[in-house]
Write a protein that holds these residues in place. Structure first.
Motif, PDB file in Angstrom:
ATOM      1  N   PHE A  75     -31.851 -13.396  17.049  1.00 35.63           N
ATOM      2  CA  PHE A  75     -30.630 -13.700  16.425  1.00 35.63           C
ATOM      3  C   PHE A  75     -29.564 -12.559  16.390  1.00 35.63           C
ATOM      4  O   PHE A  75     -28.589 -12.277  15.673  1.00 35.63           O
ATOM      5  CB  PHE A  75     -30.881 -13.987  15.047  1.00 35.63           C
ATOM      6  CG  PHE A  75     -31.471 -15.317  14.651  1.00 35.63           C
ATOM      7  CD1 PHE A  75     -30.988 -16.564  15.683  1.00 35.63           C
ATOM      8  CD2 PHE A  75     -32.352 -15.456  13.570  1.00 35.63           C
ATOM      9  CE1 PHE A  75     -31.652 -17.561  15.295  1.00 35.63           C
ATOM     10  CE2 PHE A  75     -32.726 -16.909  13.141  1.00 35.63           C
ATOM     11  CZ  PHE A  75     -32.390 -18.017  14.005  1.00 35.63           C
ATOM     12  N   ALA A  76     -30.073 -11.539  17.479  1.00 36.70           N
ATOM     13  CA  ALA A  76     -28.985 -10.526  17.466  1.00 36.70           C
ATOM     14  C   ALA A  76     -27.706 -10.665  17.898  1.00 36.70           C
ATOM     15  O   ALA A  76     -26.795  -9.793  17.267  1.00 36.70           O
ATOM     16  CB  ALA A  76     -29.529  -9.502  18.628  1.00 36.70           C
ATOM     17  N   ASP A  77     -27.296 -11.641  18.289  1.00 36.71           N
ATOM     18  CA  ASP A  77     -25.789 -12.195  18.856  1.00 36.71           C
ATOM     19  C   ASP A  77     -25.488 -13.098  17.929  1.00 36.71           C
ATOM     20  O   ASP A  77     -24.238 -13.864  18.316  1.00 36.71           O
ATOM     21  CB  ASP A  77     -25.774 -12.387  20.187  1.00 36.71           C
ATOM     22  CG  ASP A  77     -26.336 -11.466  21.205  1.00 36.71           C
ATOM     23  OD1 ASP A  77     -26.178 -10.148  20.844  1.00 36.71           O
ATOM     24  OD2 ASP A  77     -26.772 -11.682  22.348  1.00 36.71           O
ATOM     25  N   SER A  78     -26.109 -13.550  17.018  1.00 35.16           N
ATOM     26  CA  SER A  78     -25.583 -14.728  16.075  1.00 35.16           C
ATOM     27  C   SER A  78     -24.328 -14.250  15.327  1.00 35.16           C
ATOM     28  O   SER A  78     -24.050 -13.181  14.736  1.00 35.16           O
ATOM     29  CB  SER A  78     -26.531 -15.004  14.994  1.00 35.16           C
ATOM     30  OG  SER A  78     -26.074 -15.826  14.055  1.00 35.16           O
ATOM     31  N   ARG A  79     -23.397 -15.427  15.054  1.00 34.55           N
ATOM     32  CA  ARG A  79     -22.141 -14.899  14.260  1.00 34.55           C
ATOM     33  C   ARG A  79     -22.412 -14.694  12.891  1.00 34.55           C
ATOM     34  O   ARG A  79     -21.504 -14.184  11.925  1.00 34.55           O
ATOM     35  CB  ARG A  79     -21.409 -16.442  14.230  1.00 34.55           C
ATOM     36  CG  ARG A  79     -20.986 -16.684  15.845  1.00 34.55           C
ATOM     37  CD  ARG A  79     -19.691 -17.593  15.771  1.00 34.55           C
ATOM     38  NE  ARG A  79     -19.860 -18.771  15.233  1.00 34.55           N
ATOM     39  CZ  ARG A  79     -20.435 -19.861  15.844  1.00 34.55           C
ATOM     40  NH1 ARG A  79     -20.975 -19.694  16.973  1.00 34.55           N
ATOM     41  NH2 ARG A  79     -20.810 -20.923  14.985  1.00 34.55           N
TER      42      ARG A  79
ATOM     43  N   ALA B 180     -30.313 -11.101   9.909  1.00 34.44           N
ATOM     44  CA  ALA B 180     -31.084 -10.434   9.061  1.00 34.44           C
ATOM     45  C   ALA B 180     -32.592 -10.441   9.703  1.00 34.44           C
ATOM     46  O   ALA B 180     -33.540  -9.594   9.436  1.00 34.44           O
ATOM     47  CB  ALA B 180     -31.183 -10.986   7.518  1.00 34.44           C
ATOM     48  N   TYR B 181     -32.683 -11.564  10.369  1.00 29.23           N
ATOM     49  CA  TYR B 181     -34.259 -11.595  10.857  1.00 29.23           C
ATOM     50  C   TYR B 181     -34.505 -10.459  11.785  1.00 29.23           C
ATOM     51  O   TYR B 181     -35.650 -10.255  11.933  1.00 29.23           O
ATOM     52  CB  TYR B 181     -34.237 -13.044  11.696  1.00 29.23           C
ATOM     53  CG  TYR B 181     -34.410 -14.196  11.082  1.00 29.23           C
ATOM     54  CD1 TYR B 181     -35.789 -14.825  10.925  1.00 29.23           C
ATOM     55  CD2 TYR B 181     -33.422 -14.822  10.187  1.00 29.23           C
ATOM     56  CE1 TYR B 181     -36.040 -15.988  10.356  1.00 29.23           C
ATOM     57  CE2 TYR B 181     -33.764 -15.794   9.449  1.00 29.23           C
ATOM     58  CZ  TYR B 181     -35.221 -16.626   9.596  1.00 29.23           C
ATOM     59  OH  TYR B 181     -35.204 -17.898   8.645  1.00 29.23           O
ATOM     60  N   GLU B 182     -33.522  -9.992  12.569  1.00 26.81           N
ATOM     61  CA  GLU B 182     -33.576  -8.933  13.481  1.00 26.81           C
ATOM     62  C   GLU B 182     -34.151  -7.630  12.663  1.00 26.81           C
ATOM     63  O   GLU B 182     -34.478  -6.605  13.167  1.00 26.81           O
ATOM     64  CB  GLU B 182     -32.627  -8.614  14.458  1.00 26.81           C
ATOM     65  CG  GLU B 182     -32.211  -9.879  15.496  1.00 26.81           C
ATOM     66  CD  GLU B 182     -33.321 -10.167  16.265  1.00 26.81           C
ATOM     67  OE1 GLU B 182     -33.855  -9.217  16.536  1.00 26.81           O
ATOM     68  OE2 GLU B 182     -33.362 -11.526  16.532  1.00 26.81           O
TER      69      GLU B 182
END
Length: 386
Positions: free
Chosen positions: A330-334, A340-342
């Motif tokens: 999820f590093a590139d999630s909007r 937050a998972y990262e």
């Protein structure tokens, strides 16, 4: 997209066998009062919120974001419920979902198969459940595992769970089975609360007579703890149901135990139950599937824990299970709630990791397809809430 951490050859063979197949998903919901202890879990901001987490997740998984929920998803300290991940995949791929109530304080507002279990008391008391309930839940697990597998011709069964506080009961079961698990389990916190978990587990285990003989004359191991007595003392209702389901289903189809620490504990429990009660099962049909956030959690030691399962005589029928994880990022999630998972929040639940593995196995979904589907769920939820 799928990384193998243990038992590489067995895992590769399993993946080859089920490539292109769609799974069936069974999710077992349970409850332990251990989850109400302040600070024990981040799956719901307050103890009161955590009473309803399993009901909320089940409702979202079944109906999706537009449904006006009787039990809305609880607010989290950070992040978003992993049910968004599971729902995104199961809805897109039309994977059948079966929900089981193994023991909740209140009935969920979804069509659910009620197994007539009961919520567990806090494991620190050493008397979490009645032994009769545990035996009943094992029978139900065996029955439903066989039923579900009968309808699976080519595919496999994913078994997920939702139990708040379940990594602590997992630690208790693993320790009770003689597996070195202290400091190795995961949690929904960014830094695992190992000391809090360990102190509860020690308190619970000290209260039970560990030499309770296995009543089963067929058992190969003398003077060892009866795994069902152990569950009754310090476990939760989900564990024994999933163990039974997976034992029975493995006889005729593939099984992916969906989760990290909790499913490693279930795997150890299955091995011990199969051995103590002379039940046949097929360990080579079983893998554990989770997320990268669990498998590579710097504050746990999931891979070490999986390897330790092979080191005790109580579980020798099972050896070390193959541990797989989706490489979803999820590093590139909007959305900051997904990013937050990262940072180590949430990590896994409701079969999230296994759902992503299934999407890759059956449809060859890559990172961008998973992220798009999950963000779409999140958008729909945000819209519905506003």
């Amino acid at each position: 997209m799928i990384r193998i951490y243990t038992q590489k050859e067995q895992a590769e063979e399993w993946l080859r066998q089920y490539r292109g197949c769609l799974p069936v998903f069974a999710c077992v919901l349970g409850f332990t009062e251990t989850g109400l202890i302040p600070g024990i879990s981040a799956a719901g901001r307050t103890p009161e919120d955590r009473k309803y987490t399993a009901c909320a997740d089940a409702e979202f998984l079944y109906y999706g974001p537009e449904h006006k929920a009787q039990y809305p998803l609880p607010p989290l300290a950070a992040g978003a419920s992993p049910v968004l991940i599971s729902r995104a995949v199961f809805e897109s791929l039309k994977i059948p979902v079966h929900l089981f109530n193994a023991g909740l304080p209140q009935p969920p507002a979804v069509p659910v198969i009620d197994l007539d279990g009961a919520p567990a008391k806090c494991l620190s008391g050493g008397a979490a459940m009645e032994i009769t309930t545990v035996h009943h839940l094992l029978e139900q697990g065996l029955l439903w595992g066989e039923r579900l597998a009968t309808n699976i011709q080519q595919g496999y069964l994913i078994i997920g769970e939702c139990v708040v506080g379940g990594t602590t009961t997992a630690l208790a079961i693993l320790t009770g089975l003689g597996i070195d698990a202290a400091g190795k389990v995961n949690s929904s916190h960014p830094v695992c609360n190992h000391a809090q978990k360990w102190s509860l587990v020690q308190t619970g285990l000290e209260k039970i007579n560990f030499q309770s003989q296995i009543q089963n004359p067929k058992s190969q191991i003398q003077n060892s703890v009866d795994p069902l007595e152990l569950v009754a003392a310090v476990g939760d209702p989900m564990q024994v149901v999933v163990a039974g389901m997976a034992i029975a289903a493995s006889r005729s189809c593939g099984v992916m135990l969906a989760g990290g620490t909790q499913m490693l504990a279930v795997y150890a429990l299955m091995s011990a139950i199969a051995q103590a009660y002379a039940l046949s099962w097929q360990p080579e049909q079983i893998v554990v599937g989770t997320t990268r956030w669990v498998a590579e959690d710097p504050t746990g030691a999931t891979v070490d824990l999986a390897l330790n399962l092979g080191k005790t005589s109580l579980t020798e029928s099972g050896r070390t299970p193959p541990l797989l994880a989706t490489h979803l990022s999820f590093a590139d999630s909007r959305y900051p709630q997904l990013r937050a998972y990262e940072q180590g929040f949430v990590k896994e639940g409701i079969g999230a990791g296994a759902a992503c593995i299934a999407a890759h196995l059956s449809q060859d979904w890559q990172q961008h397809q998973l992220l798009a589907a999950i963000e779409a769920q999140f958008e729909r939820l945000s819209t519905a809430l506003n």
